[in-house]
Design an enzyme around this catalytic site. Structure first.
Site, PDB file in Angstrom:
ATOM      1  N   ASP A   1       0.829  -1.192   0.000  1.00 27.84           N
ATOM      2  CA  ASP A   1       0.000   0.000   0.000  1.00 27.84           C
ATOM      3  C   ASP A   1       0.872   1.254   0.000  1.00 27.84           C
ATOM      4  OD1 ASP A   1      -2.721   1.187   0.358  1.00 27.84           O
ATOM      5  OD2 ASP A   1      -1.848   1.918   2.229  1.00 27.84           O
TER       6      ASP A   1
ATOM      7  N   GLU B   1      15.231 -14.237  -0.834  1.00 28.73           N
ATOM      8  CA  GLU B   1      15.655 -15.340   0.030  1.00 28.73           C
ATOM      9  C   GLU B   1      14.684 -16.518  -0.057  1.00 28.73           C
ATOM     10  OE1 GLU B   1      16.295 -14.232   4.067  1.00 28.73           O
ATOM     11  OE2 GLU B   1      17.291 -12.335   3.534  1.00 28.73           O
TER      12      GLU B   1
END
Length: 536
Positions: free
Chosen positions: A199, A255
């Site tokens: 957002d 990751e």
């Protein structure tokens, strides 16, 4: 597949309004889980859940009080885990809304920060001294009305809030804040989410010097309905430090296997340029703006957004949407360009799902839903409550999903829904359209299947044809030709180098290569030779 997000279609679910499983009138996670087979059968790749975290709901969940728990109105963490498991069983990715630029004023971190200038969290939010006359430190405005600064008597300072006073802004210039927020993202990644919708991604950092935002360089004949739109926000947001933090976020997601994030660029100036910056050089996977969420419905506009983005950011990636939980639904915005709302709904679906980039669909647009006309007493949204009647807010696009004609809430709930389901919306329900090949719903399903089966539509390049208004024509990946009549009038064209339509509505073939496109007609055709679209 690690790059599943490239060219993907994401279905946005507004949890309060999708399906209520308890009868309290508010949608919840168990209700969403029960309806996931419907979403999977549409043929989308992922779902995006608007905020479900613990919140006082001053802004319907965009004021987060606990970033690692579910608000009881929606259920529990166990309910979320069950939803995630079921979505993955059905082949759906799950993206959750992350509201990082600000928290709720009820968040424990802000409750501590506001106590004094010396407590351990004193610098976790944006605080500033008043001017000598006691006024706020600068002229920044809040999106929901008034100034962007609220006085805190315990500190003898103002705090910044770009939205409601109940939504204080984090201080991203503090590295501890960045680390902590990244940790909340890791919590959900470890839980198995496939990514994030970020957002207000361009609001994270503010100008350290707190310089005034200048007046909008685009002169207005009269004041805007929201004074916020009368400023050029070059200091309150869009700061260069944002790019460094986005790279940190990307490194975190890298990751994990096959995770992605899309950022919302809340900006009325240079939004396409910012989208390009934010998706280049190892930052966001994709970004979207409000450029296609406005009133403009012309060939030049749609062509310009695509060409401008890829010209400025050839290595970046956009995400396009026509509707979401913050804007008037596109059928209502564009209704003056049609004779039949149903024809416009089908054409809009075809246009959206043939654009180069990734796609976000908002719940109900596959049904041809229109904006709900609400009375003032029915509103819950602070935007509508503050700016009525010039702007009625966002509740009109947030009314419940309509599933059938079984009860007063059209299958959404057995109780009274939190926002009303009115007759124009209830008439466009799922049960009434499933299986009808000429319905808006089945047209969307066919379009989604076509996109899924054609790499040219997912990742192929775009070549536009120089057609006369109101015709928009382009090819995708050298394999498909897409032609649209963006008007309520019939137009005649000459289309060469194309085979039979893969999907078309409102099309009439004449002699030779002549084609008549009726109001809001469109055709998606296989390319057979050297394509050319011209006036008849």
């Amino acid at each position: 597949m690690r790059d599943w997000w490239r060219g993907s279609v994401t279905y946005q679910i507004y949890p309060r309004s999708f399906q209520d499983s308890t009868g309290d009138g508010v949608g919840d996670l168990r209700g969403i889980t029960a309806r996931l087979p419907y979403v999977a059968d549409l043929g989308v790749d992922a779902i995006w859940l608007s905020p479900i975290f613990t919140s006082p709901m001053a802004d319907m969940g965009y004021d987060v009080a606990d970033y690692t728990d579910i608000d009881p109105v929606f259920g529990t963490l166990a309910d979320f885990d069950a939803l995630l498991e079921r979505a993955h069983e059905l082949g759906l990715k799950v993206i959750i809304d992350q509201v990082l630029s600000h928290s709720s004023s009820k968040h424990p971190l802000f409750l501590e920060s506001r106590q004094s200038r010396t407590n351990p969290k004193a610098d976790w939010y944006v605080w500033a001294d008043p001017k000598h006359d006691g006024s706020p430190p600068n002229n920044w405005l809040a999106i929901f009305g008034g100034g962007a600064w609220t006085w805190e008597p315990r500190r003898h300072q103002y705090y910044l809030h770009n939205f409601l006073a109940e939504q204080p802004d984090f201080n991203f210039h503090n590295p501890e804040v960045q680390d902590w927020l990244l940790g909340t993202m890791r919590f959900w990644l470890d839980r198995g989410v496939d990514g994030f919708r970020l957002d207000t991604v361009n609001f994270y950092f503010h100008d350290r010097l707190l310089r005034d935002d200048p007046a909008d360089f685009r002169r207005k004949e009269k004041p805007a309905w929201n004074p916020y739109d009368m400023q050029y926000h070059i200091f309150s947001k869009n700061q260069p430090e944002n790019l460094v933090f986005l790279a940190r976020m990307r490194k975190l997601l890298d990751e994990y296997e096959a995770r992605a994030m899309v950022g919302e660029v809340g900006e009325s100036h240079h939004a396409i340029d910012i989208m390009g910056q934010y998706t280049s050089e190892g930052r966001l996977h994709k970004a979207y703006s409000f450029e296609m969420l406005g009133d403009t419905f012309t060939p030049a506009h749609f062509r310009g957004q695509i060409e401008d983005f890829f010209r400025g950011a050839p290595e970046g990636w956009p995400c396009w949407a026509f509707s979401n939980h913050d804007v008037v639904r596109h059928l209502t915005r564009w209704k003056k360009h049609c004779v039949s709302e149903e024809a416009l709904a089908k054409q809009a679906g075809a246009l959206l799902l043939t654009l180069q980039g990734s796609i976000s669909m908002y719940q109900g647009e596959e049904l041809g839903q229109t904006e709900t006309d609400l009375e003032y007493y029915e509103l819950t949204d602070p935007q509508g409550l503050n700016f009525w009647p010039e702007n009625k807010g966002r509740d009109g696009c947030r009314t419940p999903m309509v599933w059938d004609g079984g009860n007063a809430s059209a299958g959404f709930s057995t109780g009274r829904p939190w926002l009303p389901v009115k007759e124009p919306q209830a008439a466009r329900h799922v049960a009434g359209q499933l299986g009808d090949p000429d319905s808006v719903l089945e047209t969307y399903r066919a379009l989604l299947r076509l996109r899924r089966e054609n790499a040219a539509l997912r990742t192929g390049g775009t070549v536009f044809f120089d057609t006369s208004d109101p015709v928009l024509a382009f090819s995708r990946g050298g394999e498909l030709l897409c032609v649209f009549n963006l008007s309520p009038e019939t137009v005649e064209l000459r289309i060469e180098g194309a085979g039979p339509p893969a999907l078309a509505r409102g099309v009439e073939h004449g002699e030779g290569d002549k084609v008549r496109l009726h109001a809001n007609g469109f055709a998606i055709l296989a390319i057979d030779g050297e394509p050319l679209v011209s006036d008849a």
